[in-house]
Scaffold this motif. Structure first.
Motif, mmCIF file in Angstrom:
data_model
loop_
_atom_site.group_PDB
_atom_site.id
_atom_site.type_symbol
_atom_site.label_atom_id
_atom_site.label_comp_id
_atom_site.label_asym_id
_atom_site.label_seq_id
_atom_site.Cartn_x
_atom_site.Cartn_y
_atom_site.Cartn_z
ATOM 1 N N SER A 1 -3.261 16.333 31.498
ATOM 2 C CA SER A 1 -4.251 15.900 32.484
ATOM 3 C C SER A 1 -5.255 14.941 31.862
ATOM 4 O O SER A 1 -5.817 14.088 32.538
ATOM 5 N N GLY A 2 -5.486 15.043 30.563
ATOM 6 C CA GLY A 2 -6.411 14.120 29.907
ATOM 7 C C GLY A 2 -5.808 12.739 29.753
ATOM 8 O O GLY A 2 -6.421 11.741 30.129
ATOM 9 N N PHE A 3 -4.574 12.674 29.249
ATOM 10 C CA PHE A 3 -3.979 11.354 29.032
ATOM 11 C C PHE A 3 -3.642 10.670 30.362
ATOM 12 O O PHE A 3 -3.593 9.451 30.442
ATOM 13 N N PHE B 1 -4.142 6.796 31.034
ATOM 14 C CA PHE B 1 -2.971 5.943 31.287
ATOM 15 C C PHE B 1 -2.392 6.202 32.674
ATOM 16 O O PHE B 1 -1.254 6.653 32.804
ATOM 17 N N PRO B 2 -3.153 5.899 33.733
ATOM 18 C CA PRO B 2 -2.684 6.253 35.075
ATOM 19 C C PRO B 2 -1.414 5.495 35.468
ATOM 20 O O PRO B 2 -0.694 5.930 36.356
ATOM 21 N N ASP B 3 -1.119 4.365 34.805
ATOM 22 C CA ASP B 3 0.049 3.584 35.196
ATOM 23 C C ASP B 3 1.315 3.999 34.456
ATOM 24 O O ASP B 3 2.387 3.493 34.740
ATOM 25 N N ALA B 4 1.185 4.900 33.488
ATOM 26 C CA ALA B 4 2.362 5.288 32.717
ATOM 27 C C ALA B 4 3.329 6.059 33.602
ATOM 28 O O ALA B 4 2.920 6.748 34.540
ATOM 29 N N TRP B 5 4.636 5.958 33.271
ATOM 30 C CA TRP B 5 5.644 6.597 34.132
ATOM 31 C C TRP B 5 5.451 8.098 34.199
ATOM 32 O O TRP B 5 5.647 8.722 35.228
ATOM 33 N N TRP B 6 5.019 8.709 33.054
ATOM 34 C CA TRP B 6 4.913 10.167 33.049
ATOM 35 C C TRP B 6 3.691 10.650 33.806
ATOM 36 O O TRP B 6 3.521 11.841 34.049
ATOM 37 N N ALA B 7 2.804 9.727 34.176
ATOM 38 C CA ALA B 7 1.574 10.151 34.854
ATOM 39 C C ALA B 7 1.751 10.244 36.361
ATOM 40 O O ALA B 7 0.908 10.825 37.037
ATOM 41 N N TRP B 8 2.859 9.674 36.866
ATOM 42 C CA TRP B 8 2.910 9.612 38.334
ATOM 43 C C TRP B 8 2.914 10.951 39.042
ATOM 44 O O TRP B 8 2.326 11.068 40.113
ATOM 45 N N GLY C 1 -8.890 16.173 37.486
ATOM 46 C CA GLY C 1 -10.133 16.548 36.841
ATOM 47 C C GLY C 1 -10.334 18.055 36.856
ATOM 48 O O GLY C 1 -10.741 18.658 35.874
ATOM 49 N N ARG C 2 -10.012 18.667 37.995
ATOM 50 C CA ARG C 2 -10.201 20.106 38.118
ATOM 51 C C ARG C 2 -9.295 20.860 37.134
ATOM 52 O O ARG C 2 -9.726 21.780 36.447
ATOM 53 N N ILE C 3 -8.029 20.427 37.087
ATOM 54 C CA ILE C 3 -7.088 21.094 36.179
ATOM 55 C C ILE C 3 -7.597 20.988 34.746
ATOM 56 O O ILE C 3 -7.591 21.956 33.990
ATOM 57 N N HIS C 4 -8.079 19.802 34.404
ATOM 58 C CA HIS C 4 -8.552 19.588 33.037
ATOM 59 C C HIS C 4 -9.717 20.529 32.719
ATOM 60 O O HIS C 4 -9.748 21.141 31.665
ATOM 61 N N ARG C 5 -10.634 20.643 33.648
ATOM 62 C CA ARG C 5 -11.804 21.477 33.390
ATOM 63 C C ARG C 5 -11.474 22.962 33.321
ATOM 64 O O ARG C 5 -11.970 23.681 32.465
ATOM 65 N N TRP C 6 -10.610 23.419 34.233
ATOM 66 C CA TRP C 6 -10.246 24.842 34.201
ATOM 67 C C TRP C 6 -9.462 25.164 32.942
ATOM 68 O O TRP C 6 -9.674 26.207 32.310
ATOM 69 N N ALA C 7 -8.541 24.271 32.577
ATOM 70 C CA ALA C 7 -7.757 24.513 31.361
ATOM 71 C C ALA C 7 -8.696 24.544 30.160
ATOM 72 O O ALA C 7 -8.530 25.351 29.242
ATOM 73 N N ALA C 8 -9.718 23.670 30.181
ATOM 74 C CA ALA C 8 -10.663 23.617 29.065
ATOM 75 C C ALA C 8 -11.444 24.924 28.975
ATOM 76 O O ALA C 8 -11.684 25.443 27.880
ATOM 77 N N LEU C 9 -11.791 25.461 30.137
ATOM 78 C CA LEU C 9 -12.553 26.711 30.147
ATOM 79 C C LEU C 9 -11.715 27.851 29.561
ATOM 80 O O LEU C 9 -12.157 28.619 28.707
#
Ligand code: HEC
Ligand code: HEC
Ligand code: HEC
Ligand code: HEC
Ligand code: HEC
Ligand code: HEC
Ligand code: HEC
Ligand code: HEC
Ligand code: HEC
Length: 539
Positions: A347-349, A353-360, A373-381
């Motif tokens: 979720s961070g990368f 890199f929103p245009d990368a193939w793996w990000a779609w 953003g939500r996933i990133h924050r919950w995972a961080a917690l």
């Protein structure tokens, strides 16, 4: 700007005694009110008319030098088509032609000559025909109707850096226009949906023969403006439009001499659907289904094979494993770590890199990044909670303390590392006998601990940006952003190269070191200090 400030502050200023009122008492032609309301209302007359040294000033004064305070704008103008004309000694386009002289206002002010709704009028004072054409177009009419999303001259041409349309660096150059100009609005869902226009115009153009050749760099193929025009764009339903049915033979004929009705029958913006371009639609559907079937069967076949082989391997290793390594608690900690780490990295990368193939999968489903953003924050917690738990575990439980002791770096680890490298280089030394935790695991564990501290601290600064901004200097927050990003890269690459090698790709373990699953290893390892007996139940 600095120069103006310096002049203002300089006590030796020749015209210091001349107040604005002095000038205005003679120069009644200057609109005092408009000047006072302008962006320069608090400037002194002589800060622009710097060669007025006394009341007996020369009749012929040097033109006002706006550049003395607005250096960057002046540089941009100097490099533009308007600046080049000036330099060539021809017609000159200066700051005041666009901004005015005493009534200069911020472009945000509705009365400014450079306000969105006044731009066309100001430019038209010189580009009269184009201005008139533009006002009749779909865009011009929308602008006159007060629609903010309608393009004005400067949306397509730029502001101070306007270049000739024949200059390959210009945004309206044939090779750039479609992507850099028209796409900013016609590919923007926000605008197309608001005005009830199809959102697929840009994509369908780039999928077409013209678009593909254009992307490859051809300047002779049709771009948006070759078919639609630039300043006279009208809806295709308007008989005067260059893309109205009755005008297509002529429009296409510009480049396809002798074009017939046949050529113009096909759809240009091909977007097959069950009601439009049906044959093409069903052909596409057939192929996609065919691909899914063929590749899907291959995949299923091989997955079955893989599953069987992995299972056999696992059972074989399980049977050989007797050295207890990790208890259930530790393995659960590892699982939580693996899951949160992967979620955080992904979720961070994906933000970076929103245009990368793996990000779609995440960016495509969630273009506003809300869920990312939500996933990133919950995972961080969760990650932070795990770390707190882990510190408690290794300090407060006897078993944890034992693990920590085995994990402490020793001189022997450095010796092992050197010996291992020499052994691998072919020197006649034995492979080092491995302790409970080798230098490989220790390096990894302590690198992870270090990285965790960095990521938690910088991440906290970023999550609470509003509070951070209040108490920390801006550069520290920028520094936190940079460190968070590069430490993430370091950690991810370290995991990929160090951890995955020793747990997966190392031929001794391939395809998997199962010790984190069943808690045991089949390797013979010496223990300097045996860990305290594990009282928790075995998995
Ligand atoms: C005593 C009256 C008087 C005062 C005070 C005065 N000027 Fe002038 N100014 C004139 C006259 C007269 C001319 C030349 C005739 C004209 O207006 O074209 C002139 C010309 C100018 C011009 C050139 C006009 C042009 O058409 O090119 C500028 C600019 C100017 N003055 C600025 C100032 C500034 C700035 C001040 C205050 C620091 C100032 N003047 C104060 C009388 C005055
Ligand atoms: C932001 C800069 C700026 C300031 C401040 C400024 N002027 Fe000007 N002024 C100009 C420009 C630009 C022109 C147009 C001529 C040129 O480009 O040299 C001009 C022209 C003039 C002229 C010639 C007649 C005209 O209106 O075109 C007079 C007179 C004049 N200014 C007086 C003043 C007085 C009096 C003040 C103070 C109240 C003043 N100016 C403040 C920029 C300025
Ligand atoms: C061809 C017309 C044109 C000329 C010539 C021109 N400008 Fe501008 N200027 C614009 C436009 C358009 C804008 C931006 C309007 C907007 O932001 O919507 C602008 C904006 C500005 C701004 C505000 C910048 C900002 O970020 O808010 C300044 C300051 C400025 N111009 C100064 C100058 C100076 C100084 C010169 C002469 C060296 C100059 N301009 C010449 C068209 C022109
Ligand atoms: C003595 C210095 C000085 C000179 C000379 C000068 N300006 Fe300015 N200009 C300023 C200052 C100061 C501001 C106000 C900046 C602000 O409000 O952020 C300003 C604001 C502006 C703005 C509005 C910017 C915005 O975004 O609000 C424009 C446009 C502008 N100037 C154009 C010109 C033009 C055109 C000339 C020449 C005729 C000129 N300036 C000459 C100092 C100067
Ligand atoms: C929707 C985008 C768009 C808008 C809005 C637009 N232009 Fe253009 N303009 C173009 C394109 C594209 C070209 C190049 C046309 C070509 O290749 O023949 C161009 C070319 C030009 C040219 C040079 C070509 C010529 O025929 O002389 C000038 C000058 C120009 N535009 C001025 C303006 C002015 C002034 C306005 C505002 C009244 C404006 N443009 C609005 C897209 C636009
Ligand atoms: C004082 C007159 C004047 C004003 C105002 C002016 N221009 Fe120009 N413009 C010119 C001149 C002169 C040229 C160079 C001659 C030419 O190529 O047509 C030029 C050239 C251009 C070109 C390049 C033409 C090409 O061949 O592609 C574009 C685009 C352009 N202007 C757009 C604008 C826009 C947009 C504005 C308003 C923000 C504007 N101009 C305001 C006089 C002006
Ligand atoms: C700044 C945003 C913007 C840019 C840039 C822009 N357009 Fe538009 N365009 C619009 C808006 C908004 C409308 C709808 C106006 C309305 O319906 O009142 C529109 C309408 C149209 C229409 C008519 C659509 C219909 O269904 O009736 C065509 C065709 C068109 N634009 C083509 C172009 C081309 C070609 C370009 C590039 C040269 C371009 N546009 C650049 C915003 C833009
Ligand atoms: C080869 C010629 C050609 C090119 C290139 C082209 N179009 Fe079109 N466009 C058409 C035709 C013909 C239509 C009307 C029939 C249709 O909808 O397919 C149309 C329709 C449209 C419409 C729908 C509104 C209307 O007038 O019906 C928009 C918006 C549009 N085009 C924008 C663009 C944009 C933006 C580009 C560049 C990315 C572009 N077009 C490139 C020929 C072209
Ligand atoms: C600005 C010039 C231009 C315009 C206008 C234009 N085309 Fe083209 N078109 C080309 C070029 C160049 C190619 C060759 C592309 C390539 O290199 O493959 C091409 C290729 C094609 C092809 C592919 C077959 C072939 O000959 O390679 C078709 C079909 C086609 N155009 C149809 C149209 C239609 C229909 C229109 C009007 C709606 C149109 N074109 C308008 C320049 C243009």
């Amino acid at each position: 700007m600095t120069l103006g400030v310096l002049l203002w502050a300089c006590p030796a200023r020749a015209a210091e005694t001349l107040a604005n009122e002095d000038c205005l008492s003679c120069h009644t032609e200057v609109d005092e009110k408009a000047f006072a309301a302008s962006a320069h209302g608090s400037e002194n007359c002589v800060s622009c008319h710097s060669d007025v040294k006394s009341l007996e000033h020369p009749e012929e004064l040097a033109p006002v030098d706006c550049a003395s305070c607005h250096e960057s704008e002046a540089m941009a103008i100097a490099g533009s088509v308007h600046g080049k004309v000036q330099a060539g000694g021809g017609v000159s386009v200066s700051c005041k032609d666009c901004h005015g002289s005493h009534e200069v206002l911020s472009p945000a002010s509705p009365a400014s000559r450079m306000h969105r709704f006044n731009v066309a009028k100001t430019c038209s004072s010189c580009h009269e025909d184009i201005g008139a054409q533009y006002l009749r177009s779909v865009h011009g009419k929308a602008m006159l109707a007060g629609k903010f999303e309608a393009p004005v001259c400067t949306d397509c041409h730029g502001e101070h850096g306007i270049r000739s349309h024949l200059d390959p660096k210009s945004r309206v150059h044939a090779t750039q226009l479609s992507e850099k100009v028209c796409a900013q609005c016609h590919a923007a869902e926000r605008i197309t949906s608001k005005f009830g226009m199809s959102a697929d115009r840009i994509r369908t153009y780039f999928d077409s023969y013209h678009g593909l050749a254009g992307r490859a760099g051809s300047a002779s193929v049709a771009n948006c403006a070759s078919c639609h025009g630039a300043h006279d764009i009208l809806p295709s339903s308007d008989p005067a439009s260059s893309v109205h049915k009755t005008n297509l033979v002529k429009t296409c004929g510009e480049c396809h001499p002798g074009a017939s009705e046949r050529l113009t029958e096909g759809t240009i913006h091909l977007a097959p659907s069950p009601d439009k371009d049906r044959k093409i639609y069903y052909l596409t559907v057939f192929y996609i289904a065919f691909i899914v079937l063929v590749v899907g069967s291959m995949l299923a076949h091989n997955l079955l094979d893989l599953r069987r082989k992995v299972k056999e391997h696992y059972e074989q290793r399980h049977a050989q494993s007797h050295h207890a390594r990790f208890n259930t608690n530790e393995r659960v900690q590892h699982l939580v770590l693996a899951v949160t780490f992967s979620l955080l990295a992904y979720s961070g990368f994906a933000l970076k890199f929103p245009d990368a193939w793996w990000a779609w999968p995440i960016v495509g489903l969630d273009p506003t990044h809300e869920w990312r953003g939500r996933i990133h924050r919950w995972a961080a917690l969760l990650f932070t909670a795990l770390c707190v738990y882990h510190v408690g575990y290794i300090l407060l439980t006897p078993r944890g303390r034992g693990q920590l002791r085995s994990m402490l770096p020793r001189v022997r680890d450095a010796r092992d590392l050197v010996q291992m490298v020499r052994h691998n280089l072919g020197h006649p030394v034995r492979r080092p006998r491995l302790a409970r935790y080798t230098y490989v695991e220790k390096l990894e564990y302590w690198a992870l601990a270090w990285g965790t501290v960095i990521m938690v601290v910088t991440g906290t600064v970023l999550v609470f940006e509003n509070i951070s901004l209040r108490y920390l200097p801006k550069w520290l927050i920028d520094a936190a952003t940079v460190v968070h990003y590069y430490e993430a890269i370091l950690a991810t690459l370290a995991i990929l190269i160090w951890h995955l090698y020793f747990t997966v790709f190392d031929p001794e373990h391939y395809p998997m070191n199962w010790s984190m699953k069943h808690g045991r290893t089949h390797e013979e390892r010496t223990d300097e200090e045996p860990p305290p007996p594990d009282k928790s139940p075995r998995a």
